[in-house]
Design a protein around this motif. Sequence first.
Motif, PDB file in Angstrom:
ATOM      1  N   ASP A 176       0.794  -1.223   0.000  1.00  0.00           N
ATOM      2  CA  ASP A 176       0.000   0.000   0.000  1.00  0.00           C
ATOM      3  C   ASP A 176       0.831   1.280   0.000  1.00  0.00           C
ATOM      4  O   ASP A 176       0.274   2.380   0.043  1.00  0.00           O
ATOM      5  CB  ASP A 176      -1.004  -0.032   1.154  1.00  0.00           C
ATOM      6  CG  ASP A 176      -2.064  -1.091   0.908  1.00  0.00           C
ATOM      7  OD1 ASP A 176      -2.876  -0.903  -0.008  1.00  0.00           O
ATOM      8  OD2 ASP A 176      -2.039  -2.129   1.597  1.00  0.00           O
ATOM      9  N   LEU A 177       2.147   1.143  -0.103  1.00  0.00           N
ATOM     10  CA  LEU A 177       2.977   2.314  -0.414  1.00  0.00           C
ATOM     11  C   LEU A 177       2.604   2.894  -1.781  1.00  0.00           C
ATOM     12  O   LEU A 177       2.954   4.029  -2.089  1.00  0.00           O
ATOM     13  CB  LEU A 177       4.463   1.934  -0.403  1.00  0.00           C
ATOM     14  CG  LEU A 177       5.101   1.782   0.974  1.00  0.00           C
ATOM     15  CD1 LEU A 177       6.503   1.175   0.845  1.00  0.00           C
ATOM     16  CD2 LEU A 177       5.172   3.110   1.691  1.00  0.00           C
ATOM     17  N   LYS A 178       1.902   2.111  -2.583  1.00  0.00           N
ATOM     18  CA  LYS A 178       1.392   2.618  -3.863  1.00  0.00           C
ATOM     19  C   LYS A 178       0.598   3.901  -3.665  1.00  0.00           C
ATOM     20  O   LYS A 178       0.578   4.774  -4.552  1.00  0.00           O
ATOM     21  CB  LYS A 178       0.504   1.565  -4.533  1.00  0.00           C
ATOM     22  CG  LYS A 178      -0.794   1.283  -3.787  1.00  0.00           C
ATOM     23  CD  LYS A 178      -1.622   0.194  -4.429  1.00  0.00           C
ATOM     24  CE  LYS A 178      -2.861  -0.131  -3.608  1.00  0.00           C
ATOM     25  NZ  LYS A 178      -3.756   0.999  -3.341  1.00  0.00           N
ATOM     26  N   TYR A 204     -12.560  -3.838  -6.019  1.00  0.00           N
ATOM     27  CA  TYR A 204     -13.195  -5.155  -6.052  1.00  0.00           C
ATOM     28  C   TYR A 204     -12.635  -6.159  -5.051  1.00  0.00           C
ATOM     29  O   TYR A 204     -13.273  -7.180  -4.791  1.00  0.00           O
ATOM     30  CB  TYR A 204     -13.124  -5.730  -7.471  1.00  0.00           C
ATOM     31  CG  TYR A 204     -14.000  -4.973  -8.438  1.00  0.00           C
ATOM     32  CD1 TYR A 204     -15.383  -5.109  -8.399  1.00  0.00           C
ATOM     33  CD2 TYR A 204     -13.451  -4.082  -9.357  1.00  0.00           C
ATOM     34  CE1 TYR A 204     -16.201  -4.402  -9.271  1.00  0.00           C
ATOM     35  CE2 TYR A 204     -14.254  -3.370 -10.236  1.00  0.00           C
ATOM     36  CZ  TYR A 204     -15.630  -3.529 -10.185  1.00  0.00           C
ATOM     37  OH  TYR A 204     -16.442  -2.813 -11.050  1.00  0.00           O
ATOM     38  N   GLU A 205     -11.455  -5.912  -4.500  1.00  0.00           N
ATOM     39  CA  GLU A 205     -10.951  -6.798  -3.457  1.00  0.00           C
ATOM     40  C   GLU A 205     -11.621  -6.452  -2.125  1.00  0.00           C
ATOM     41  O   GLU A 205     -12.194  -5.374  -1.975  1.00  0.00           O
ATOM     42  CB  GLU A 205      -9.425  -6.702  -3.376  1.00  0.00           C
ATOM     43  CG  GLU A 205      -8.753  -7.282  -4.623  1.00  0.00           C
ATOM     44  CD  GLU A 205      -7.230  -7.185  -4.614  1.00  0.00           C
ATOM     45  OE1 GLU A 205      -6.658  -6.759  -3.580  1.00  0.00           O
ATOM     46  OE2 GLU A 205      -6.609  -7.524  -5.640  1.00  0.00           O
ATOM     47  N   LYS A 206     -11.537  -7.341  -1.160  1.00  0.00           N
ATOM     48  CA  LYS A 206     -12.294  -7.190   0.085  1.00  0.00           C
ATOM     49  C   LYS A 206     -11.419  -7.000   1.317  1.00  0.00           C
ATOM     50  O   LYS A 206     -11.945  -6.929   2.427  1.00  0.00           O
ATOM     51  CB  LYS A 206     -13.205  -8.412   0.281  1.00  0.00           C
ATOM     52  CG  LYS A 206     -14.167  -8.665  -0.873  1.00  0.00           C
ATOM     53  CD  LYS A 206     -15.046  -7.444  -1.160  1.00  0.00           C
ATOM     54  CE  LYS A 206     -15.953  -7.684  -2.365  1.00  0.00           C
ATOM     55  NZ  LYS A 206     -16.700  -6.456  -2.742  1.00  0.00           N
ATOM     56  N   SER A 207     -10.099  -6.916   1.148  1.00  0.00           N
ATOM     57  CA  SER A 207      -9.210  -6.672   2.285  1.00  0.00           C
ATOM     58  C   SER A 207      -7.944  -5.982   1.804  1.00  0.00           C
ATOM     59  O   SER A 207      -7.559  -6.088   0.634  1.00  0.00           O
ATOM     60  CB  SER A 207      -8.849  -7.984   2.994  1.00  0.00           C
ATOM     61  OG  SER A 207      -8.272  -8.896   2.090  1.00  0.00           O
ATOM     62  N   LEU A 244      -6.417  -9.997  -9.569  1.00  0.00           N
ATOM     63  CA  LEU A 244      -7.418 -10.013  -8.504  1.00  0.00           C
ATOM     64  C   LEU A 244      -6.962 -10.954  -7.395  1.00  0.00           C
ATOM     65  O   LEU A 244      -6.679 -12.131  -7.638  1.00  0.00           O
ATOM     66  CB  LEU A 244      -8.765 -10.470  -9.060  1.00  0.00           C
ATOM     67  CG  LEU A 244      -9.911 -10.621  -8.047  1.00  0.00           C
ATOM     68  CD1 LEU A 244     -10.260  -9.278  -7.407  1.00  0.00           C
ATOM     69  CD2 LEU A 244     -11.146 -11.224  -8.741  1.00  0.00           C
ATOM     70  N   CYS A 245      -6.891 -10.444  -6.160  1.00  0.00           N
ATOM     71  CA  CYS A 245      -6.391 -11.221  -5.022  1.00  0.00           C
ATOM     72  C   CYS A 245      -7.471 -11.372  -3.953  1.00  0.00           C
ATOM     73  O   CYS A 245      -8.362 -10.535  -3.832  1.00  0.00           O
ATOM     74  CB  CYS A 245      -5.161 -10.548  -4.412  1.00  0.00           C
ATOM     75  SG  CYS A 245      -3.782 -10.415  -5.581  1.00  0.00           S
ATOM     76  N   GLN A 246      -7.348 -12.433  -3.177  1.00  0.00           N
ATOM     77  CA  GLN A 246      -8.291 -12.669  -2.092  1.00  0.00           C
ATOM     78  C   GLN A 246      -7.544 -13.148  -0.855  1.00  0.00           C
ATOM     79  O   GLN A 246      -6.485 -13.773  -0.949  1.00  0.00           O
ATOM     80  CB  GLN A 246      -9.348 -13.686  -2.504  1.00  0.00           C
ATOM     81  CG  GLN A 246      -8.802 -15.022  -2.980  1.00  0.00           C
ATOM     82  CD  GLN A 246      -9.910 -15.971  -3.397  1.00  0.00           C
ATOM     83  OE1 GLN A 246     -10.905 -16.124  -2.690  1.00  0.00           O
ATOM     84  NE2 GLN A 246      -9.756 -16.613  -4.548  1.00  0.00           N
ATOM     85  N   GLU A 247      -8.110 -12.844   0.312  1.00  0.00           N
ATOM     86  CA  GLU A 247      -7.475 -13.171   1.590  1.00  0.00           C
ATOM     87  C   GLU A 247      -8.146 -14.367   2.239  1.00  0.00           C
ATOM     88  O   GLU A 247      -9.368 -14.525   2.190  1.00  0.00           O
ATOM     89  CB  GLU A 247      -7.558 -11.975   2.547  1.00  0.00           C
ATOM     90  CG  GLU A 247      -6.859 -12.234   3.882  1.00  0.00           C
ATOM     91  CD  GLU A 247      -7.147 -11.181   4.937  1.00  0.00           C
ATOM     92  OE1 GLU A 247      -6.399 -11.129   5.938  1.00  0.00           O
ATOM     93  OE2 GLU A 247      -8.132 -10.431   4.785  1.00  0.00           O
ATOM     94  N   LEU A 272      -9.925  -0.621   3.196  1.00  0.00           N
ATOM     95  CA  LEU A 272     -10.345  -2.018   3.273  1.00  0.00           C
ATOM     96  C   LEU A 272      -9.939  -2.591   4.628  1.00  0.00           C
ATOM     97  O   LEU A 272      -9.035  -2.075   5.286  1.00  0.00           O
ATOM     98  CB  LEU A 272      -9.688  -2.824   2.143  1.00  0.00           C
ATOM     99  CG  LEU A 272     -10.139  -2.485   0.711  1.00  0.00           C
ATOM    100  CD1 LEU A 272      -9.220  -3.131  -0.311  1.00  0.00           C
ATOM    101  CD2 LEU A 272     -11.579  -2.935   0.483  1.00  0.00           C
ATOM    102  N   PRO A 273     -10.591  -3.671   5.081  1.00  0.00           N
ATOM    103  CA  PRO A 273     -10.233  -4.279   6.365  1.00  0.00           C
ATOM    104  C   PRO A 273      -8.762  -4.687   6.417  1.00  0.00           C
ATOM    105  O   PRO A 273      -8.204  -5.164   5.422  1.00  0.00           O
ATOM    106  CB  PRO A 273     -11.144  -5.517   6.420  1.00  0.00           C
ATOM    107  CG  PRO A 273     -12.294  -5.197   5.538  1.00  0.00           C
ATOM    108  CD  PRO A 273     -11.733  -4.348   4.438  1.00  0.00           C
ATOM    109  N   ASP A 274      -8.138  -4.480   7.582  1.00  0.00           N
ATOM    110  CA  ASP A 274      -6.727  -4.806   7.767  1.00  0.00           C
ATOM    111  C   ASP A 274      -6.546  -5.426   9.142  1.00  0.00           C
ATOM    112  O   ASP A 274      -6.390  -4.727  10.142  1.00  0.00           O
ATOM    113  CB  ASP A 274      -5.872  -3.535   7.619  1.00  0.00           C
ATOM    114  CG  ASP A 274      -4.399  -3.786   7.894  1.00  0.00           C
ATOM    115  OD1 ASP A 274      -3.970  -4.950   7.827  1.00  0.00           O
ATOM    116  OD2 ASP A 274      -3.676  -2.805   8.174  1.00  0.00           O
ATOM    117  N   GLY A 275      -6.575  -6.753   9.200  1.00  0.00           N
ATOM    118  CA  GLY A 275      -6.446  -7.435  10.479  1.00  0.00           C
ATOM    119  C   GLY A 275      -5.021  -7.539  10.979  1.00  0.00           C
ATOM    120  O   GLY A 275      -4.791  -7.853  12.145  1.00  0.00           O
TER     121      GLY A 275
END
Length: 430
Positions: A84-86, A353-356, A184-187, A96-99
């Motif tokens: 996320d330095l982007k 579109y990603e969820k985390s 597209l990535c998923q956690e 987005l959620p960040d656990g």
Amino acid sequence: MPTATFTIEGADFLPKAVLWAESFESACLLHSNAFADPYTAIESILAVGVRDEIVADHTGTFQKIENFKTKHPNDWMFGFFGYDLKNQIEELRTDLPDGLAFPDAYFFIPQILIHFQEKHVLIHAPDGIDIQSIYESICHTSINLKKPILNRPFQKRMSKATYLESFHQLKKHIQRGDIYEVNLCQEFYQTDCFIDPPSVYWHLNTVSPTPFSTFFKFGDQYILSASPERFIAKRGNTLLSQPIKGTAKRGKTTHEDLEIIERLRSDPKEMAENVMIVDLVRNDLTRSAKAGSVTAQRIPQVHTFSQVHQLVSTITCEIDPKVTDLEAIKRVFPAGSMTGAPKVSAMALCDRYEKSKRGVYAGAVGYFSPDGNFDFNVVIRTLLYNRSKRYLSFHTGGAITIDADAENEYAECLLKANAILTALQTKLEN
């Protein structure tokens, strides 16, 4: 810094060293698993203890690390850049959620450095630290690698139905010409989870030995990586990147393996993915290169790992002497193989579109060395763990192009999860 060389016998010194390193506040093992290419500079190296460190978040991260590096011109420096330095490089935002709650970047100058070279180790330590006692402490560390069994499956941040819907929405963006490839990535995650990180790392490395394997500890936060991919490296005046794009499962026999490799080499969809990312990386490197020096392999190479075969390309250039190391990294960050193209548009759509939050996933871990070189992997096939939050997580992803099939891409995401699930002897929720 004083140095001593010791002969090691047997294969247990390295896992003992990882267990010994757990007692330090910060530690980093970069382990090649004896994979080698023309650019391999280190077999394995372990850095422990902190002489100085920098935790960077929010703004000006690359410049802060540049200043920190300038302060330590003759030292080894280990650390990570989060994906996320982007948001500091482009006009992007991630809500987005960040656990996991890792910082955007962390680097440290180690107190003790251990180089592994075939049957020898070179131990570097400052005056006042008895090098012989370091060696003996590692030798006397008992091998107590707990069997990492999780008694429940990983939860999915994105259900299969949600993944397929996101896939189809992104396919529409491709059809409209907004982008022509996106990753597209998923956690997958567990809450209220306790693991023994050195044991989990070593089991993961046994199941899936890779050239950019990493055990990284920063306080209560861990990166346990079986990454096969080099993000960016510098060797003398040469910058290079080796993106992976194109994946196939391993066969059950040598004959089946050879057939799968040949199909991967000739698969139009997989080759198109690879070519698109090579073009993106070549363009990124041009921004730091001497004019006309960027070159790319015409045909990607198939690299075989325990779980998968992958298409790997190599792009090199001669670095412009006016460009600093941190500028060169910033200009290619994050890895094009984890974004898509055009890069900024693809990253914005991933955020939609990603969820985390990806966090350290799809970022980079590696080192800067005193000789002016550096080497960073791409954080994939990686477990991330926050011990104080008892939160354990990993992501997988895959490229979507105009010819991609949703069911096949979802299956590829699950294939990439196999090594982690096998190491932890668990599965994904239904």
